[in-house]
Design a protein around this motif. Structure first.
Motif, PDB file in Angstrom:
ATOM      1  N   GLY A  82      41.347  39.029  47.349  1.00 19.63           N
ATOM      2  CA  GLY A  82      40.960  38.284  46.159  1.00 19.63           C
ATOM      3  C   GLY A  82      40.314  39.167  45.110  1.00 19.63           C
ATOM      4  O   GLY A  82      40.149  40.379  45.283  1.00 19.63           O
ATOM      5  N   GLY A  83      39.931  38.542  44.015  1.00 13.23           N
ATOM      6  CA  GLY A  83      39.290  39.275  42.934  1.00 13.23           C
ATOM      7  C   GLY A  83      38.776  38.352  41.851  1.00 13.23           C
ATOM      8  O   GLY A  83      39.141  37.177  41.772  1.00 13.23           O
ATOM      9  N   ASN A  84      37.890  38.893  41.016  1.00 13.25           N
ATOM     10  CA  ASN A  84      37.372  38.211  39.823  1.00 13.25           C
ATOM     11  C   ASN A  84      36.749  36.848  40.123  1.00 13.25           C
ATOM     12  O   ASN A  84      37.166  35.818  39.582  1.00 13.25           O
ATOM     13  N   PRO A  85      35.725  36.798  40.979  1.00 14.09           N
ATOM     14  CA  PRO A  85      35.065  35.510  41.257  1.00 14.09           C
ATOM     15  C   PRO A  85      34.288  35.005  40.043  1.00 14.09           C
ATOM     16  O   PRO A  85      33.587  35.763  39.383  1.00 14.09           O
ATOM     17  N   TYR A  86      34.435  33.721  39.763  1.00 17.65           N
ATOM     18  CA  TYR A  86      33.655  33.061  38.720  1.00 17.65           C
ATOM     19  C   TYR A  86      32.515  32.250  39.311  1.00 17.65           C
ATOM     20  O   TYR A  86      31.519  31.991  38.642  1.00 17.65           O
ATOM     21  N   ALA A  87      32.679  31.802  40.545  1.00 18.40           N
ATOM     22  CA  ALA A  87      31.736  30.862  41.145  1.00 18.40           C
ATOM     23  C   ALA A  87      30.665  31.584  41.953  1.00 18.40           C
ATOM     24  O   ALA A  87      30.819  32.735  42.352  1.00 18.40           O
TER      25      ALA A  87
END
Length: 461
Positions: A427-432
């Motif tokens: 995965g990548g680029n977590p916002y939460a």
């Protein structure tokens, strides 16, 4: 002296995903292993052995290589029926199941509400409880944003969707507040509690909701109401939904007006023990970089806003977007992302003073390097007083990190990166933000990677 020998091209298999395509390697090729660039030459005899030892050492010392076994993806979204782009935080029920939403995908390509159930073999099974835009004109809502879900005491789920339903003042609908109720047959039924019109009542709710002890719901909207040259779709409101015999009634507690009090709030509110609300405005305020505010109820039913801190941009912070949290002493903690104001974001603490003012302290200033960049979400405390969070970018591979902040004896805070996102299967680029279970395991979502549409992950201590 090493004896160089030209050999045919070979393929090297990397021990982990890489952001860049690795071509076939030949004589004098330039290649990359986990961010380390080196000239590749094939040697014979002892030189080949030495080269492989060097490669092994590089891989062992590569950023994020240590402790990777603690990270596990629980579900990789396909962007199809199972959903795509999870931007909201997870919540846990008493049985250990995880719930959240995706912004896209689902049966109608307008987002989903999903559940992850642990299996006896250590895996997890995803089930979609609801696909949005199942009604005409998406009257049931579409594209749920970064707001996390909440349960009531009987197990119903509540949340917001930023689009759908009314469209008179909103290009893609003005958004809804919804409830999902479990049925006796094992399914779930959605009910819309309120549909925003884009007028004085607000539009585009992208934050989660909170309950008070009387069962009223509170939240902010990103747009609607007061229009300025900057807030051309409205600066947003803070609203309250009150249940009654004929449904739910909305009342506006505060209308944002940009320069004086902030605008465009997408952070979930929190309540203190006396019924005051706290939140963040992403923009506006005295310096145009947002603020932290408090709303106090008055005896006549109105509410008064007090600005606790005006962000100045740069090192002071800008664009707060995540949920605030309290510690046991009544101090507030949060993050700013600083995307448009220079810098790479901060973690901050607000301390109340005896005269009613608040003093801001910066606990960590992100560099944009290995420590991460642009924290969108709020923070989570563990029982020992450590803070956990995510950044959307930065880290060893540029796809963000999961971090831990530990208070030190000298009053400072030390950051440790628990995971460097690689942008591939992990995965990548977590916002939460993150949640903790009783065993100290961390759970979160990342918006990209996996199968290209984001993942749900777990980090064990």
């Amino acid at each position: 002296m090493w004896r160089e020998k030209k050999m045919r091209s070979v393929r090297i298999v990397l021990l982990g995903p890489s952001r860049e395509f690795i071509p076939r390697l030949g004589f004098h090729s330039i290649w990359k292993i986990r961010g380390y660039v080196m000239n590749y030459k094939k040697f014979s005899g002892a030189a080949s052995v030495a080269l492989m030892i060097v490669i092994a050492v590089i891989l062992m010392l590569a950023p994020g290589a240590l402790g990777q076994s603690k990270y596990k993806t629980l579900h990789k979204f396909t962007g199809g029926a199972d959903g795509g782009a999870p931007v909201a935080a997870l919540i846990l029920d008493a049985a250990g199941n995880l719930y959240s939403t995706t912004e896209y995908g689902g049966a109608n390509k307008a987002g989903t509400l999903f559940k992850l159930t642990p299996t006896s073999g250590g895996g997890w099974t995803e089930s979609v409880l609801y696909s949005f835009c199942s009604q005409s004109n998406c009257a049931d809502g579409k594209n749920p944003g970064a707001g996390s879900l909440i349960f009531d005491v009987v197990g119903n789920l509540y949340g917001t969707a930023s689009g759908g339903k009314n469209g008179k003042y909103c290009y893609d609908g003005c958004g809804v507040v919804f409830e999902l109720t479990p049925t006796t047959s094992g399914g779930w039924t959605e009910s819309v509690l309120y549909s925003f019109t884009g007028g004085a009542d607000g539009a585009g709710p992208s934050a989660g909701l909170i309950f008070d002890t009387a069962g009223n719901l509170y939240g902010p909207t990103w747009q609607g109401a007061h229009i300025t040259s900057f807030c051309y779709d409205g600066c947003g409101v803070v609203f309250k939904l009150t249940p009654g015999s004929n449904g739910w009634t909305e009342s506006v507690l505060h209308t944002f007006r940009d320069k004086s009090d902030g605008s465009n709030s997408s952070a979930e509110l929190i309540l203190d023990s006396t019924g005051n609300l706290y939140g963040e405005a992403w923009n506006g305020g005295r310096y145009g970089y947002g603020n932290v505010f408090k709303l106090t109820p008055n005896s006549d039913g109105t509410w008064t806003e007090h600005v606790l801190h005006q962000f100045k941009g740069g090192k002071d912070g800008a664009e707060p977007q995540g949920r605030l949290i309290f510690d046991s002493a009544g101090n507030l903690y949060g993050t700013t992302r600083n995307f448009f104001s220079g810098g790479h974001g901060i973690v901050f603490k607000l301390v109340p003073n005896s005269d009613g003012t608040w003093t801001k302290h910066t606990l960590h200033q992100f560099t944009g390097g290995r420590d991460g960049a642009y924290p969108y979400a709020g923070l989570t405390f563990d029982s020992a007083g450590n803070l956990y969070g995510t950044t959307n970018a930065g880290g060893a591979y540029g796809y963000g990190v999961v971090f831990k902040l530990t208070p030190s004896a000298n009053g400072g805070w030390e950051e440790k990166v628990l995971h460097h996102f690689m942008g591939g299967k992990d995965g990548g680029n977590p916002y939460a933000g993150l949640i903790l279970d009783a065993a100290g395991n961390l759970y979160g979502t990342a918006t990209s990677g996996g199968r290209g549409n984001g993942v749900v992950f777990e980090i064990t201590p």
